[in-house]
Design a protein around this motif. Structure first.
Motif, short mmCIF file in Angstrom:
data_model
loop_
_atom_site.label_atom_id
_atom_site.label_comp_id
_atom_site.label_asym_id
_atom_site.label_seq_id
_atom_site.Cartn_x
_atom_site.Cartn_y
_atom_site.Cartn_z
N ASN A 233 47.89 7.87 -48.74
CA ASN A 233 48.02 7.36 -50.10
C ASN A 233 49.38 6.69 -50.31
O ASN A 233 49.47 5.58 -50.84
N ALA A 234 50.45 7.35 -49.84
CA ALA A 234 51.79 6.78 -49.99
C ALA A 234 51.94 5.52 -49.14
O ALA A 234 52.54 4.52 -49.58
N ILE A 235 51.39 5.55 -47.93
CA ILE A 235 51.47 4.37 -47.05
C ILE A 235 50.72 3.20 -47.68
O ILE A 235 51.22 2.06 -47.71
N SER A 236 49.53 3.46 -48.20
CA SER A 236 48.73 2.39 -48.80
C SER A 236 49.44 1.81 -50.03
O SER A 236 49.41 0.59 -50.25
N THR A 237 50.07 2.67 -50.80
CA THR A 237 50.81 2.18 -51.97
C THR A 237 51.93 1.24 -51.55
O THR A 237 52.14 0.18 -52.16
N LEU A 238 52.64 1.61 -50.49
CA LEU A 238 53.73 0.77 -50.00
C LEU A 238 53.20 -0.55 -49.42
O LEU A 238 53.77 -1.62 -49.65
N LEU A 239 52.10 -0.47 -48.68
CA LEU A 239 51.52 -1.69 -48.12
C LEU A 239 51.06 -2.64 -49.23
O LEU A 239 51.26 -3.85 -49.15
N THR A 289 41.32 -2.40 -53.66
CA THR A 289 42.62 -2.89 -54.12
C THR A 289 43.15 -3.98 -53.21
O THR A 289 43.63 -5.02 -53.67
N PHE A 290 43.08 -3.74 -51.92
CA PHE A 290 43.57 -4.73 -50.96
C PHE A 290 42.72 -5.99 -50.96
O PHE A 290 43.21 -7.10 -50.76
N LEU A 291 41.42 -5.82 -51.21
CA LEU A 291 40.53 -6.97 -51.26
C LEU A 291 40.93 -7.90 -52.40
O LEU A 291 41.00 -9.13 -52.24
N GLN A 292 41.21 -7.32 -53.56
CA GLN A 292 41.61 -8.12 -54.71
C GLN A 292 42.95 -8.82 -54.46
O GLN A 292 43.12 -10.01 -54.77
N SER A 293 43.90 -8.10 -53.88
CA SER A 293 45.22 -8.69 -53.59
C SER A 293 45.10 -9.84 -52.60
O SER A 293 45.76 -10.87 -52.73
N THR A 294 44.25 -9.65 -51.59
CA THR A 294 44.06 -10.69 -50.58
C THR A 294 43.38 -11.92 -51.19
O THR A 294 43.73 -13.06 -50.88
N TRP A 295 42.43 -11.67 -52.07
CA TRP A 295 41.77 -12.79 -52.76
C TRP A 295 42.79 -13.59 -53.57
O TRP A 295 42.81 -14.82 -53.52
N ASN A 296 43.62 -12.87 -54.29
CA ASN A 296 44.64 -13.54 -55.10
C ASN A 296 45.60 -14.35 -54.23
O ASN A 296 46.01 -15.46 -54.57
N LEU A 297 45.95 -13.77 -53.10
CA LEU A 297 46.86 -14.47 -52.17
C LEU A 297 46.24 -15.76 -51.69
O LEU A 297 46.86 -16.83 -51.71
N LEU A 298 44.97 -15.69 -51.26
CA LEU A 298 44.31 -16.86 -50.69
C LEU A 298 44.06 -17.95 -51.73
O LEU A 298 44.02 -19.14 -51.39
#
Length: 972
Positions: A233-239, A289-298
């Motif tokens: 959980n902490a690692i994912s938050t940092l990533l 969460t990561f999927l949304q962030s990656t979509w926003n990045l792209l």
């Protein structure tokens, strides 16, 4: 070493950077290698920031890396350097890596990886403790050096298969490194927060985070580390934090240069892809969460080339997510799919100005990046893979949505072809992305297609005109047309290729570098293509009539624009491996029809060899170059031995004389192929001068030479054994055998040489050596637990046993062993030879065993009189082999495809030349073994001995064995 000695090495390192001096400098450095402490001297030069320039230190690091690769261990894993040097290197290299600039670190890191392959962890069990002890809360220079060392070692795990030994090593590391890693990850996060806006310090801490992301992947690549799972959980938050993190001070000023943030985010996405693929149960809840962030990045990132790696990694993450049906549901509606195509796929499939600049200014680099199946991280490839993953999950929806865009862009092109040619390029890429299903292979291209699209119809309506057009078309569209045929080559029938192939060949005449290179790529792959029956799709009769013009044109393309400077010309001529591969393929296809072209072919090929040897720079090109020469040898030398031999001998001899180690393994193979192609059964005079060089010990110390040298030496012995005996070369040959035999890695070629020696050297010349040779073998047989060794020894025994009519045979072998130790033959025969015989895998070896056992039953006095039970055991083993008699496959007329040259590098070892591959040697070519042959041999022996074999059958065999053997013997 005194500074004077270091200065001498430093001067040689400096000279090695000058193309005009590098050959002599490298030879001089090889001489320096023989002196004590050479490796430590290189490290002292690398460490000498006050005494030596940065370029010399970098050259020293590169030289050290290559030296360690060659000299750290022998093939059996034993250190080749003095123990004192080994200890000193391992003691000094960690501290040195921490203190040197990144470009030097990377070279030393590769050396550390080689050392770790051999010594870590059991032979270097203090390393992890040493690394951990050097970590600090905030000293980025020290931390980055430590992390670079750790990455150099742990990245070795990425491609490895699971094994107990591997996981023991990983657990050793995780037990010591996991907690410090997480602590440093946390402190680095705090340091980044504290230094926002401070460009220098912030960049240093972000570089630390980049290395931590590499290690995050390394440590997770085989299994999820327990401590990572506990803190996921902490690692994912940092990533997640750093996937969306931004700071203007870290932005680069150019469109081309990636900055530290791009590298960190790429590393995060690479790690996320790994966790999605391997650890879904633990990681699934974080994917959204990561999927949304990656979509926003792209959907917000720019088109600049500095973002290419980041965009590729982001698309690869989306591909990883989409590959799982549960996650792929997020895209299962028309609106979302339309947004995916429009906002993610299209921007990264569309040709950019930077792509066109690469097309025009660095065409060979454009080809290597663009080529389907390459491993380059390009936007186009990543977007294509993403669309194909969507197609695999939602075929109907993906096809329908993408088709709308294909038709839109085709319409744009039709409205104004001159202005909207990029729209046509985009449509072709989109179509190729959804038309192909599964893996696109380097050998066959697309094997499975999307049945919802029509490959041939799209070609006829949108591609064919571009392929045949002579002018008035953008070059990139011509490349698209060629590439379309290249990708979908397996989808065209033989009849269709009869029409399409000449159109491909015509494009070799284009003045555009990318067009004619892609045409060469496509022509070569199509010529290698076979149908379901293994027959070539394009027959040789299609190619042969125009082969002379085709060859001359390809050579002109390879040799053009060389300039006056021969060293620069050497690099230029090797630039385009695709052209040389095409040369090779055409020669393989036309086979003996190349004979009228032999003189022209050798002229060009040898001119290229003489240039390339000055500065070997492209290992793939050189591989195909020597395969092409191999094709000439195979198909022309038997009919034109004098022409081929007289042309090749001088330049090949010059290569050996110049000590060009990159080319030696090829040259020795080609000499062997030349000898084998010579139609005489004796050793020609020109080859007698090869005996002394082939026996030169220095050549045998280079591991890449060994298989080729064994082939050449055994070929010389088979044709000219009398020359070896009269020239007192028997003992040097046996010395080479002993040297090979001492290494586990060279046991197989050692036995190959020994078999040749036993069969071809007369018993009189070998008499003083039989006993010490067999003593050497027995010592290793006693210690070895290797199935490979036992198998090779059994084959050797069967060869000697089978050659009874040439003064050898089972009785001969028995007498040799009993001279060493009375009675030693029995346990070797019963515990090694007989049990190993059924496991012989190659038909040629099983054939030899059948002949050997048959000759033993028919002609051995020892088995007739002394080893009576052994006679029965031998018969039972023979009957077992005859249940499925060995059938030697006929040598086919076709040549198997060449090696995949993608990972080739000079100094990497031995690479076999496929065009002159030698089939396994059959010592009994006129014998067709089977039940009938065995029966006839035993029947003849029975008649010659007055029925003795029949008596043995009745007295020594079980009822079942009696019946089986008598059935064979009574067959007429």
């Amino acid at each position: 070493m005194a500074l004077t000695g270091l200065s001498n090495i430093a001067q040689l390192l400096q000279a090695s950077l000058d193309p005009r001096q590098n050959k002599q400098a490298e030879l001089a450095l090889r001489q320096e290698e023989q002196k004590p402490g050479f490796s430590l001297s290189l490290l002292h030069i690398v460490a000498g920031a006050d005494s030596f320039s940065g370029t010399v230190r970098l050259a020293g690091a590169l030289c050290f890396k290559n030296y360690i690769k060659r000299k750290w261990t022998d093939p059996d894993g034993n250190h080749q350097l003095p123990e004192g040097d080994v200890v000193a290197i391992k003691r000094e290299i960690i501290g040195l890596m921490i203190s040197v600039p990144p470009n030097i670190q990377s070279q030393l890191g590769d050396a550390v990886g080689v050392i770790a392959d051999s010594d870590f962890w059991r032979g270097w069990d203090t390393l992890v403790d040493d690394l951990v002890s050097r970590l600090t809360p905030d000293n980025t220079k020290i931390n980055n050096g430590v992390l670079q060392v750790a990455h150099s070692i742990f990245k070795r795990w990425r491609p490895l298969f699971r094994s107990d030994e591997l996981f023991t090593e990983i657990n050793h590391v995780l037990g010591k490194f996991s907690a410090p890693f997480l602590t440093l990850l946390e402190s680095t996060d705090k340091s980044i927060e504290q230094n926002k806006g401070n460009k220098t310090l912030l960049a240093e801490h972000v570089n630390t985070l980049n290395l931590l992301m590499k290690l995050f992947y390394d440590l997770s690549c085989q299994d999820l580390p327990p401590m990572f799972e506990e803190n996921l959980n902490a690692i994912s938050t940092l990533l997640q934090k750093y996937l969306v993190f931004d700071d203007l001070t870290l932005h680069t000023d150019t469109d081309e240069e990636s900055g530290p943030l791009e590298f960190v985010k790429s590393g995060i996405l690479e790690g996320l892809s790994l966790y999605v693929q391997k650890y879904g149960d633990a990681f699934d809840s974080y994917v959204g969460t990561f999927l949304q962030s990656t979509w926003n990045l792209l959907t917000t990132i720019g088109q600049e080339t500095k973002y290419d790696i980041l965009v590729s990694k982001a698309l690869q993450f989306l591909t990883s997510v989409t590959n799982f049906q549960g996650h792929a549901k997020a895209f299962d509606n028309e609106s979302t799919m339309g947004q995916v195509v429009e906002k993610v796929a299209l921007p990264n499939l569309t040709l950019r100005d930077s792509d066109m600049e690469l097309f025009e200014d660095e065409p060979i680099e454009f080809i290597r990046r663009d080529l389907e199946g390459s491993d380059s991280d390009t936007r186009r490839r990543a977007a294509t893979d993403f669309l194909r993953s969507l197609l695999a999950q939602h075929e109907e929806l993906t096809t329908a949505v993408v088709n709308r865009y294909i038709n839109h862009f085709l319409g744009e092109y039709s409205s104004n072809p001159a202005r909207n040619w990029k729209s046509k390029d985009t449509s072709v890429y989109l179509f190729s992305s959804i038309a192909a299903k599964g893996t696109v292979t380097a050998r066959d291209g697309v094997k499975t297609v999307n049945e919802r699209v029509n490959i041939l119809q799209f070609f006829e309506e949108n591609i064919a005109n571009d392929l045949v057009s002579v002018g008035g078309i953008e070059p990139i569209l011509k490349v698209d047309a060629i590439k379309y045929l290249y990708i979908f080559r397996s989808q065209l029938s033989k009849a269709q290729w009869a029409t399409a192939f000449p159109l491909l060949v015509q494009n070799l005449a284009s003045p555009n570098y990318v067009i004619y290179s892609y045409a060469a790529i496509a022509v070569e792959r199509v010529l290698a293509l076979t149908d379901s029956n293994g027959q070539p799709v394009v027959e040789s009769k299609t190619v042969t009539p125009s082969s002379k013009d085709l060859m001359e044109h390809l050579f002109r393309l390879i040799e053009k624009d060389q300039g006056q400077d021969r060293v620069q010309a050497a690099t230029k001529v090797q630039e385009n491996e695709f052209l040389m591969r095409c040369v090779m393929r055409v020669l393989v296809v036309i086979r003996e029809e190349l004979q009228p072209l032999t003189e022209m072919l050798l002229k060009h090929l040898l001119e290229i060899v003489n240039l390339a040897v000055l500065n070997p720079s492209n290992p793939r090109f050189c591989y195909y170059l020597f395969e092409a020469i191999g094709a000439v040898i195979r198909f022309a030398a038997p009919a034109q031995p004098a022409l081929v031999e007289n042309s090749l001998y001088p330049p090949f001899a010059a290569i050996l004389e110049s000590d060009s180690q990159d080319f030696m393994p090829y040259v020795f193979q080609l000499f062997a192929g030349l000898l084998e192609a010579n139609p005489t059964n004796t050793i020609p005079d020109s080859y007698k001068s090869l005996i002394a060089p082939v026996l030169k010990v220095d050549y045998w110390l280079i591991k890449g030479n060994v298989p080729a040298l064994v082939r050449l030496l055994t070929g010389l012995i088979r044709r000219g054994s009398a020359e070896f005996i009269s020239g007192n070369h028997v003992e040097p040959v046996l010395g080479i055998f002993q040297q090979l035999f001492s290494s586990k890695a060279n046991e197989v070629p050692a036995f190959e040489l020994l078999e040749c020696v036993f069969v071809n050297f007369s018993p009189a010349s070998m008499q003083p050596y039989y006993t010490p040779l067999l003593q050497l073998i027995l010592q290793k047989l006693d210690k070895s637990k290797s199935e490979v060794f036992n198998s090779r020894f059994s084959r050797f025994y069967h060869l000697v046993s089978a050659k009874v009519d040439e003064g050898l045979g089972a009785d001969f072998f028995i007498s040799l062993l009993n001279n060493i130790q009375e009675g030693i033959y029995t346990p070797i025969y019963l515990k090694v030879i007989l049990p190993t015989t059924p496991t012989l895998a190659r038909p040629i070896d099983r054939k030899m065993a059948v002949i050997s056992l048959t000759q033993t039953l028919a002609k051995s006095r020892a088995f007739a009189d002394t080893y009576k039970k052994g006679w029965a055991y031998t018969c039972d083993r023979l009957l077992e082999l005859l249940i499925n008699p060995p059938v030697i496959p006929k040598q086919g007329a076709t040549i198997a495809d060449d090696h995949d040259a993608d990972d080739m590098g000079f100094g990497a070892g031995f690479t076999e030349l496929v065009t002159i591959r030698r089939p396994p040697l059959d010592y009994f070519p006129d014998v067709v073994v089977g039940k009938e042959w065995v029966g006839s041999q035993l029947s003849a022996a029975n008649a010659q001995t007055g029925g003795q074999i029949g008596i043995f059958v009745q007295e020594r065999l079980s009822a079942g064995s009696q019946k089986a053997l008598m059935t064979y013997m009574n067959k007429k």
